[in-house]
Write a protein that holds these residues in place. Structure first.
Motif, PDB file in Angstrom:
ATOM      1  N   HIS A   8       0.848  -1.179   0.000  1.00 10.95           N
ATOM      2  CA  HIS A   8       0.000   0.000   0.000  1.00 10.95           C
ATOM      3  C   HIS A   8       0.887   1.234   0.000  1.00 10.95           C
ATOM      4  O   HIS A   8       2.020   1.193   0.477  1.00 10.95           O
ATOM      5  CB  HIS A   8      -0.925   0.036   1.221  1.00 10.95           C
ATOM      6  N   ASP A  12      -3.259   5.749  -0.720  1.00 13.63           N
ATOM      7  CA  ASP A  12      -4.444   4.987  -0.349  1.00 13.63           C
ATOM      8  C   ASP A  12      -5.194   5.634   0.800  1.00 13.63           C
ATOM      9  O   ASP A  12      -6.414   5.475   0.922  1.00 13.63           O
ATOM     10  CB  ASP A  12      -4.056   3.557   0.066  1.00 13.63           C
ATOM     11  N   LEU A  13      -4.504   6.341   1.655  1.00 16.83           N
ATOM     12  CA  LEU A  13      -5.118   6.912   2.857  1.00 16.83           C
ATOM     13  C   LEU A  13      -5.653   8.319   2.630  1.00 16.83           C
ATOM     14  O   LEU A  13      -6.251   8.903   3.536  1.00 16.83           O
ATOM     15  CB  LEU A  13      -4.104   6.936   4.005  1.00 16.83           C
ATOM     16  N   VAL A  15      -7.878   9.175   0.325  1.00 14.45           N
ATOM     17  CA  VAL A  15      -9.224   9.178  -0.259  1.00 14.45           C
ATOM     18  C   VAL A  15     -10.208   9.792   0.738  1.00 14.45           C
ATOM     19  O   VAL A  15     -10.324   9.349   1.878  1.00 14.45           O
ATOM     20  CB  VAL A  15      -9.667   7.753  -0.616  1.00 14.45           C
ATOM     21  N   TRP A 138      -9.009   8.504  -8.912  1.00 10.69           N
ATOM     22  CA  TRP A 138      -8.468   7.430  -8.080  1.00 10.69           C
ATOM     23  C   TRP A 138      -9.084   6.109  -8.475  1.00 10.69           C
ATOM     24  O   TRP A 138     -10.306   5.973  -8.559  1.00 10.69           O
ATOM     25  CB  TRP A 138      -8.753   7.720  -6.607  1.00 10.69           C
ATOM     26  N   GLY A 140      -7.872   3.170  -6.967  1.00 12.52           N
ATOM     27  CA  GLY A 140      -7.558   2.202  -5.921  1.00 12.52           C
ATOM     28  C   GLY A 140      -6.187   1.598  -6.114  1.00 12.52           C
ATOM     29  O   GLY A 140      -5.596   1.631  -7.182  1.00 12.52           O
ATOM     30  N   MET A 141      -5.671   0.992  -5.051  1.00 15.83           N
ATOM     31  CA  MET A 141      -4.347   0.389  -5.098  1.00 15.83           C
ATOM     32  C   MET A 141      -4.440  -1.074  -4.680  1.00 15.83           C
ATOM     33  O   MET A 141      -5.339  -1.484  -3.972  1.00 15.83           O
ATOM     34  CB  MET A 141      -3.399   1.120  -4.141  1.00 15.83           C
ATOM     35  N   SER A 142      -3.508  -1.851  -5.105  1.00 12.17           N
ATOM     36  CA  SER A 142      -3.418  -3.251  -4.713  1.00 12.17           C
ATOM     37  C   SER A 142      -1.968  -3.659  -4.834  1.00 12.17           C
ATOM     38  O   SER A 142      -1.102  -2.857  -5.175  1.00 12.17           O
ATOM     39  CB  SER A 142      -4.302  -4.130  -5.617  1.00 12.17           C
ATOM     40  N   SER A 146       0.871  -1.442  -6.957  1.00 11.14           N
ATOM     41  CA  SER A 146       1.837  -0.731  -6.130  1.00 11.14           C
ATOM     42  C   SER A 146       3.157  -0.517  -6.856  1.00 11.14           C
ATOM     43  O   SER A 146       3.997   0.241  -6.406  1.00 11.14           O
ATOM     44  CB  SER A 146       2.096  -1.500  -4.829  1.00 11.14           C
ATOM     45  N   TYR A 149       2.720   4.245  -9.649  1.00 10.83           N
ATOM     46  CA  TYR A 149       1.691   5.147  -9.152  1.00 10.83           C
ATOM     47  C   TYR A 149       2.033   6.564  -9.595  1.00 10.83           C
ATOM     48  O   TYR A 149       3.147   7.042  -9.388  1.00 10.83           O
ATOM     49  CB  TYR A 149       1.609   5.080  -7.626  1.00 10.83           C
ATOM     50  N   SER A 174      -4.103   8.198 -12.175  1.00 12.46           N
ATOM     51  CA  SER A 174      -4.280   9.187 -11.113  1.00 12.46           C
ATOM     52  C   SER A 174      -3.594  10.475 -11.518  1.00 12.46           C
ATOM     53  O   SER A 174      -2.601  10.464 -12.225  1.00 12.46           O
ATOM     54  CB  SER A 174      -3.705   8.682  -9.791  1.00 12.46           C
ATOM     55  N   PHE A 192      -6.427   3.139   9.602  1.00 11.86           N
ATOM     56  CA  PHE A 192      -6.124   2.200   8.526  1.00 11.86           C
ATOM     57  C   PHE A 192      -5.718   0.845   9.101  1.00 11.86           C
ATOM     58  O   PHE A 192      -6.157  -0.207   8.613  1.00 11.86           O
ATOM     59  CB  PHE A 192      -5.004   2.762   7.652  1.00 11.86           C
TER      60      PHE A 192
END
Length: 413
Positions: A8, A12-13, A15, A138, A140-142, A146, A149, A174, A192
């Motif tokens: 991550h 991600d945090l 949003v 956005w 999302g991430m996975s 990763s 980005y 993004s 988180f």
């Protein structure tokens, strides 16, 4: 190391995080009290005014403008000074540049592509805020995304695997907004972590004692001493001083605390007066209205008792008898003539505690539910025995420890 921190990124945090609104060092203490009441972690970042708004800033220029983080404890300690008590109106109009403690190391600007584990390492070393560019789009991430980005390669790229490179997302996945930032706090990190406890097993269910995260080097003051003595050297992390009563030669009992958390949404002027005039025990336990003290004068504060029904609409101030309820630790009763015993004050003023056998997950839940920066830890067999404190940095150190080895048959999944 838990894979959730490796796969991550700090983006991600971000949003749903609001855009950062800078609080200038030229603004007043009165404005800071309002801003702190709407902030997280009981503090706000303070900035120098941007000299040329037409010039696009780089990260180095922004870092030079950051001054430090101002907390409610800093403000109450300032207002408790003798010169501020003499002229409270002037004190409230004081620019925060005279109150905030300069510390540029408390904030770090990061690219949204920065791995979460790297951000956690910075926060373990004392960083309290992460400044991250805002995102327009956005997806999302996975683990797979990763690698790339915002068009920037991360360090964990596998250049030896061409097949993996075919699945890379495009840079258009993004887009950052120029000069638009959001600010991540350590509370955001803990939220988180709470959301992915399963990935951290068995650490969250382990006791804080077994994880070795209890900090025995806490700041404290005896209840009999003057409360103002607690502000002589304000602790940085956590910003809290335990008010204790010595029970025996080998341990102390905690009866309250003087902290940024407890003073967060209180009446700062009333708290400052009490801090300057009461003992630490009286400050945290409460002083009844019917107690006679030589040092207890009529207490008048413009923001507390005002009559706005005057001809000139400017308002008048009536003297008000001071009590600990004025600080804001407990709500004012519907009947002002009622008198209460000390036990009635143990609401907001009671310290947040846990036992050393409490699980890490339980402690994190306590901190989030109370919006606290720390939890005081007592002995498992004797709740009166204070053994230490657990703060944000201690939790981050615990969750980033290498996971213990597991049985081979359990590794197939």
């Amino acid at each position: 190391m838990a894979s959730v921190f490796l796969y991550h990124v700090v983006g991600d945090l971000t949003v749903g995080k609001p855009e950062l609104v800078e609080f200038s060092e030229t603004q007043t203490v009165e404005a800071a009290i309002k801003a702190i009441g709407e902030s997280t972690e009981c503090g706000i970042p303070v900035w120098k005014i941007r000299s040329q708004k037409s010039v696009i800033e780089n990260s180095e220029m922004r870092a030079k403008r950051f001054v430090g983080i101002l907390t409610s404890l800093d403000i109450v300690a300032f207002l408790a000074r003798e010169e501020c008590l003499v002229d409270q109106e002037k004190a409230m109009k004081t620019p925060v540049s005279e109150v905030v403690v300069p510390d540029p190391s408390l904030l770090k600007e990061l690219d949204p592509a920065t791995r979460l584990i790297d951000a956690l390492e910075m926060m373990k070393q004392g960083v309290k805020r992460l400044l991250v560019p805002k995102i327009v789009v956005w997806r999302g991430m996975s683990k797979r995304f990763s690698i790339l980005y915002n068009g920037k390669w991360l360090k964990n790229i596998d250049t030896s695997n061409p097949a993996a490179n075919a699945n890379r997302p495009s840079p258009s996945s993004s887009t950052t907004i120029r000069d638009k930032f959001c600010c991540l706090s350590r509370e955001d990190i803990i939220r988180f972590i709470i959301g992915c406890l399963g990935a951290l097993a068995p650490i969250p269910l382990s006791s804080i004692y077994s994880l070795g995260v209890i900090n025995p080097n806490y700041c404290s003051i005896e209840a009999s001493r003057q409360a103002i003595d607690a502000t002589q050297t304000l602790p940085k992390d956590p910003p809290a001083v335990a008010v204790i009563e010595p029970v025996a030669d080998d341990y102390n009992k905690i009866i309250g605390e003087i902290s940024a958390t407890k003073l967060w949404k209180c009446d700062h002027l009333a708290a400052a007066w009490a801090l300057a005039n009461f003992s630490a025990g009286q400050f945290v336990m409460g002083v009844e209205d019917n107690i006679t003290l030589k040092s207890l004068p009529d207490f008048a504060v413009n923001s507390m008792v005002a009559n706005t029904n005057t001809a000139n609409s400017r308002g008048t101030t009536r003297p008000k008898k001071f009590s600990s309820r004025s600080i804001g630790f407990v709500s004012n009763p519907t009947n002002p003539n009622l008198s209460f015993s000390r036990s009635m004050y143990r609401g907001r003023s009671a310290p947040l505690t846990c036992k050393e056998t409490s699980s890490l997950a339980a402690v994190m839940a306590q901190m989030l539910s109370h919006r606290a920066t720390h939890v005081w830890v007592t002995d498992a067999e004797n709740e009166d025995h204070l053994v230490g404190v657990v703060g944000y940095a201690d939790i981050l150190a615990a969750v980033t420890k290498p996971l213990p080895p597991t049985n081979p048959e359990n590794q197939t999944s």
